[in-house]
Write a protein that holds these residues in place. Sequence first.
Motif, PDB file in Angstrom:
ATOM      1  N   TYR A   8      69.327  46.772   7.546  1.00  0.00           N
ATOM      2  CA  TYR A   8      68.680  45.437   8.254  1.00  0.00           C
ATOM      3  C   TYR A   8      67.540  45.048   7.216  1.00  0.00           C
ATOM      4  O   TYR A   8      66.599  45.667   6.886  1.00  0.00           O
ATOM      5  N   ASN A  11      67.658  38.408   8.700  1.00  0.00           N
ATOM      6  CA  ASN A  11      68.886  38.160   9.490  1.00  0.00           C
ATOM      7  C   ASN A  11      70.110  39.081   8.780  1.00  0.00           C
ATOM      8  O   ASN A  11      71.159  38.665   9.273  1.00  0.00           O
ATOM      9  N   ARG A  13      72.503  42.112   8.410  1.00  0.00           N
ATOM     10  CA  ARG A  13      72.877  43.579   9.200  1.00  0.00           C
ATOM     11  C   ARG A  13      74.187  44.011   8.437  1.00  0.00           C
ATOM     12  O   ARG A  13      75.183  43.110   9.024  1.00  0.00           O
ATOM     13  N   GLN A  14      74.068  44.930   7.550  1.00  0.00           N
ATOM     14  CA  GLN A  14      75.549  45.122   7.045  1.00  0.00           C
ATOM     15  C   GLN A  14      75.452  46.546   6.559  1.00  0.00           C
ATOM     16  O   GLN A  14      74.209  47.046   5.988  1.00  0.00           O
ATOM     17  N   LYS A  59      66.194  57.291   9.493  1.00  0.00           N
ATOM     18  CA  LYS A  59      65.664  55.730   9.096  1.00  0.00           C
ATOM     19  C   LYS A  59      64.793  55.889   7.936  1.00  0.00           C
ATOM     20  O   LYS A  59      64.278  56.845   7.561  1.00  0.00           O
TER      21      LYS A  59
END
Length: 69
Positions: A8, A11, A13-14, A59
């Motif tokens: 992330y 903008n 998100r992949q 994370k």
Amino acid sequence: VNYQPILYARNVRQCVRIAHMDKEVLRTGVRARVTFDFMYRPEFIQPGTKVLFTEGKTKAIGTIRECIE
């Protein structure tokens, strides 16, 4: 390495594939340089952009240092 978390960044998100890390294992509080490849399409990201990697409960946060073509 072939670890595939979701990245992330603003903008973007992949899913990405981690291609190289300068540490063998990452643990809490450890810093490392990571090279990753986008899985599905190229994205526009500038150096200095803050990023978040996630997969399940794992994370990691970081900053884009340089972009490699």
